[in-house]
Write an enzyme that holds these catalytic residues in place. Sequence first.
Site, mmCIF file in Angstrom:
data_model
loop_
_atom_site.group_PDB
_atom_site.id
_atom_site.type_symbol
_atom_site.label_atom_id
_atom_site.label_comp_id
_atom_site.label_asym_id
_atom_site.label_seq_id
_atom_site.Cartn_x
_atom_site.Cartn_y
_atom_site.Cartn_z
ATOM 1 N N PHE A 140 0.856 -1.190 0.000
ATOM 2 C CA PHE A 140 0.000 0.000 0.000
ATOM 3 C C PHE A 140 0.886 1.232 0.000
ATOM 4 C CE2 PHE A 140 -2.298 3.616 1.553
ATOM 5 C CZ PHE A 140 -3.463 3.557 0.802
ATOM 6 N N ASP A 225 9.177 2.953 2.205
ATOM 7 C CA ASP A 225 7.983 3.740 2.502
ATOM 8 C C ASP A 225 7.697 3.597 3.993
ATOM 9 O OD1 ASP A 225 5.486 4.783 2.932
ATOM 10 O OD2 ASP A 225 4.572 3.913 1.133
ATOM 11 N N LYS A 254 2.189 11.270 7.282
ATOM 12 C CA LYS A 254 1.315 11.004 8.438
ATOM 13 C C LYS A 254 1.762 11.744 9.712
ATOM 14 C CE LYS A 254 -1.222 7.166 6.678
ATOM 15 N NZ LYS A 254 -0.842 6.084 5.792
HETATM 16 C C1 LIG Z 1 -1.038 6.109 4.294
HETATM 17 C C2 LIG Z 1 0.063 5.580 3.484
HETATM 18 C C3 LIG Z 1 0.420 6.159 2.251
HETATM 19 C C4 LIG Z 1 -0.374 7.251 1.600
HETATM 20 O O1 LIG Z 1 -0.466 8.416 2.363
HETATM 21 P P1 LIG Z 1 -1.618 9.495 2.021
HETATM 22 O O2 LIG Z 1 -1.254 10.660 2.904
HETATM 23 O O3 LIG Z 1 -2.915 8.868 2.381
HETATM 24 O O4 LIG Z 1 -1.513 9.808 0.583
HETATM 25 C C5 LIG Z 1 1.509 5.634 1.582
HETATM 26 N N1 LIG Z 1 2.217 4.608 2.096
HETATM 27 C C6 LIG Z 1 1.908 4.025 3.268
HETATM 28 C C7 LIG Z 1 2.738 2.899 3.770
HETATM 29 C C8 LIG Z 1 0.809 4.476 3.998
HETATM 30 O O5 LIG Z 1 0.484 3.872 5.140
#
Ligand SMILES: *Cc1c(COP(=O)(O)O)cnc(C)c1O
Length: 399
Positions: A140, A225, A254
Amino acid sequence: MRQSEYIELEDKFGANNYKPLDVIIEKGEGVWVWDVDGKKYMDCLSAYSAVNQGHCHPKIKQAMLEQAEKLTLTSRAFRNDQLGPFYEELCTLTGSHKVLPMNSGAEAVETAIKAVRKWGYLVKGVPEDRAEIIVCADNFHGRTITIVGFSTDPTARKGFGPFTPGFKVIPFGDYKALENAITPDTVGFLVEPIQGEAGVIIPPEGYFKKVRGICTANNVTLILDEIQTGLGRTGKLLAEEHEGIEADLTLIGKALSGGFYPVSAVLSNSEVLGVLKPGEHGSTFGGNPLACAVARAALKVLTEEKLIDNSMNVGAKFLSGLKEIKNAKIKEVRGRGLLLAVEFKSNAGGARSYCEKLKEQGLLCKETHGNIIRFAPPLVITSEQVDWALDRIKPILSR
Ligand SMILES: *Cc1c(COP(=O)(O)O)cnc(C)c1O
């Protein structure tokens, strides 16, 4: 207004791209939130780990209010007095050389993809338009067309093509698959240290050490990520530290703003981010003074209040409490720091009804992939509050 009226308004006028629990929250403080009827809940999701510092942290709020009184947006056409100090503090904290600030997590992912492609052409010498990036099944990384194009979740993809080419999917946790997938055109391997949305999937011990070695040996950038796993969530500042490795690019978002404002960033060495020249990438709001002031305060809270150590310590306690639950329907309990999950067997009837029951008991959490519950409370949670949570979770998950 009654709760049902708020729900009606959302469902009538809003796109229905979410299936939220029916709780209308109007106030938050630390690990607690209150609904419009004044009922109090413990938040065990933390907006998918965006409110690691707890809801409405007073120091971050203060920084936001003070900055909002002075200056909010200049665009990057001009410099601002918050950007440089933000860069320096973030680089010092994470041991990075360069930062590229964006807003959402998905934008940070897109930015990294652009940077490593350009690096591939300029530095590695990949022929133009041939760059390949390897990603993992069940990843994700966000919701843009390019990103959902390399998702393996049919719900995320179906009906949104055609997609961006240049991505190859391999299984997560299998370093041999990475070795086999690399070609001379491979410029990067994009991966989550722990797959959060997939249900807190922790790779086999030593996986990332192998991955780091393979990427280095093949001149492939390792892009971690850490948008969900970073900034203390797993008991370390960055989850990569659990394996003693360093990524070439690290994506954070985040909790970078403690939930006040969308702030994300690509962290890297000078070689990769150094390839971007004026005009090649940008964002009107990326690096704005309000975002920088908020992020500086959010990072300070994380270290000053020792939230990373707390995540490690109370996370271990939370995990062992969850492991004491006896229920034949549970397949596995796992976690690292305060990123925890209970997975039910596929024939157990799903996790949603447990989340609904926990909501009635004053604890908010959310199912992922139907049969997994993720528990990820704000990192300010105390040992006593973990006991409080377990007192509610244990009887319900035992049924
Ligand atoms: C939440 C998330 C994203 C995307 O972030 P947004 O601010 O919602 O665009 C990308 N990678 C990971 C691992 C995430 O948990």
